[in-house]
Design a protein around this motif. Structure first.
Motif, PDB file in Angstrom:
ATOM      1  N   TYR A   1       0.852  -1.190   0.000  1.00 43.26           N
ATOM      2  CA  TYR A   1       0.000   0.000   0.000  1.00 43.26           C
ATOM      3  C   TYR A   1       0.885   1.236   0.000  1.00 43.26           C
TER       4      TYR A   1
ATOM      5  N   THR B   1      -5.440  12.359  -8.581  1.00 39.35           N
ATOM      6  CA  THR B   1      -6.464  11.487  -7.983  1.00 39.35           C
ATOM      7  C   THR B   1      -6.900  10.402  -8.966  1.00 39.35           C
TER       8      THR B   1
ATOM      9  N   GLU C   1      -1.541  14.374  -3.315  1.00 41.66           N
ATOM     10  CA  GLU C   1      -1.587  14.698  -4.744  1.00 41.66           C
ATOM     11  C   GLU C   1      -0.397  15.582  -5.108  1.00 41.66           C
TER      12      GLU C   1
ATOM     13  N   VAL D   1      -5.417   6.723  -8.650  1.00 45.02           N
ATOM     14  CA  VAL D   1      -5.836   5.792  -7.602  1.00 45.02           C
ATOM     15  C   VAL D   1      -6.170   4.422  -8.187  1.00 45.02           C
TER      16      VAL D   1
ATOM     17  N   GLN E   1      -3.254   5.152  -2.922  1.00 42.31           N
ATOM     18  CA  GLN E   1      -4.282   6.122  -2.534  1.00 42.31           C
ATOM     19  C   GLN E   1      -3.687   7.508  -2.692  1.00 42.31           C
ATOM     20  N   VAL E   2      -4.427   8.432  -3.257  1.00 46.61           N
ATOM     21  CA  VAL E   2      -3.943   9.790  -3.465  1.00 46.61           C
ATOM     22  C   VAL E   2      -4.864  10.753  -2.740  1.00 46.61           C
ATOM     23  N   LYS E   3      -4.298  11.529  -1.829  1.00 46.40           N
ATOM     24  CA  LYS E   3      -5.085  12.506  -1.074  1.00 46.40           C
ATOM     25  C   LYS E   3      -5.076  13.832  -1.817  1.00 46.40           C
TER      26      LYS E   3
ATOM     27  N   THR F   1      -4.998  -0.144  -7.978  1.00 39.24           N
ATOM     28  CA  THR F   1      -3.979  -1.153  -7.681  1.00 39.24           C
ATOM     29  C   THR F   1      -3.195  -1.445  -8.944  1.00 39.24           C
TER      30      THR F   1
ATOM     31  N   HIS G   1       0.158   5.582   0.412  1.00 43.21           N
ATOM     32  CA  HIS G   1      -0.687   6.775   0.449  1.00 43.21           C
ATOM     33  C   HIS G   1       0.194   7.969   0.138  1.00 43.21           C
TER      34      HIS G   1
ATOM     35  N   ARG H   1      -8.691  -0.185 -11.304  1.00 44.94           N
ATOM     36  CA  ARG H   1      -9.375   0.875 -10.545  1.00 44.94           C
ATOM     37  C   ARG H   1     -10.264   0.228  -9.490  1.00 44.94           C
ATOM     38  N   PRO H   2     -10.576   0.941  -8.409  1.00 45.25           N
ATOM     39  CA  PRO H   2     -11.463   0.386  -7.376  1.00 45.25           C
ATOM     40  C   PRO H   2     -12.781  -0.092  -7.983  1.00 45.25           C
TER      41      PRO H   2
ATOM     42  N   THR I   1      -1.435  -0.992  -3.941  1.00 51.97           N
ATOM     43  CA  THR I   1      -2.621  -0.145  -3.952  1.00 51.97           C
ATOM     44  C   THR I   1      -2.229   1.285  -3.615  1.00 51.97           C
TER      45      THR I   1
END
Lengths: 112, 120
Positions: free
Chosen positions: A10, A81, A15, A84, A109-111, A86, A12, A38-39, A107
């Protein structure tokens, strides 16, 4: 048996930060492929690398295949974003079976 | 556009039931694959087929069988479903320039949308 290890599991990021995922194979690979899932979606092919030391770029994505054809990396510059999901690497072994060996995936994740 | 379709998006079965998962591709691809996807384990190959009536075991074939009677269709069968077979099942297909293992060809796999199977 043949294995492809992928790290990290993972990641995180904020951006705009960069992101890298790494794959290592226990054996020499004929080629390596990268997929993005994508999710809620299914894996979609991104690229294939075949030659030792090969580097390919797709906009902000840079893919590398190691000199020994046992490792590969995907680097994303200035994440967005929309990145995002996997990311999976998958190696085609040299054993002539036609099977792809997938890594466990990273995976991202982009904040915002 | 290549289309790989799977018979169900969601499926709920009981322990001991026989389960059929169907996959159809419309691009005349020689190779077809069945994977299961579990968190942290990536995609694990169950079975694949590189021609009609040909099949080879993947990494985790135990508890599964497959059938490929027609080129476009590849079925995964769970003879007696168990709770540890609860998973996401993904079918994929790819063309080949010739016999499997030719690294010079493009071995891009096209995936179906997946079937989320729950075994109670």
């Amino acid at each position: 048996g043949q294995q492809v290890m992928q790290i990290p599991q993972y990641q995180h990021v904020q951006e705009g930060e960069d992101f890298t995922t790494y794959c290592n194979s226990s054996t020499t690979l004929s080629n390596i492929q990268w997929y993005k899932q994508r999710p809620g979606g299914h894996p979609v092919f991104l690229i294939q690398l075949v030659k030792s030391g090969e580097v390919k770029k797709q906009k902000r994505l840079t893919f590398q295949f190691g000199e020994a054809k046992k490792n590969s990396s995907l680097h994303i510059t200035a994440t967005q974003t929309t990145d995002v999901g996997t990311y999976f690497c998958a190696g085609l072994g040299s054993s002539n079976t036609g099977k792809l060996i997938f890594g466990q995936g990273t995976t991202l994740q982009v904040k915002p | 556009d290549v289309k790989v379709t799977q018979s169900s998006r969601y499926l709920v079965k009981r322990t001991g039931e026989k389960v059929f998962l169907e996959c159809v591709q419309d691009m005349d691809h020689e190779n077809m694959f069945w994977y299961r996807q579990d968190p942290g384990l990536g995609l694990r190959l169950i079975y694949f087929s590189y021609d009609v009536k040909m099949k080879e075991k993947g990494d985790i074939p135990e508890g599964y069988s497959v059938s490929r009677e027609k080129k476009e269709r590849f079925s995964l069968i769970l003879e007696s479903a168990s709770t540890n077979q609860t998973s996401m099942y993904l079918c994929a297909s790819s063309s080949s320039p010739g016999r499997p293992g030719l690294a010079g060809g493009l071995w891009e796999q096209f995936f179906g949308p997946g079937t989320r199977l729950t075994v109670l």
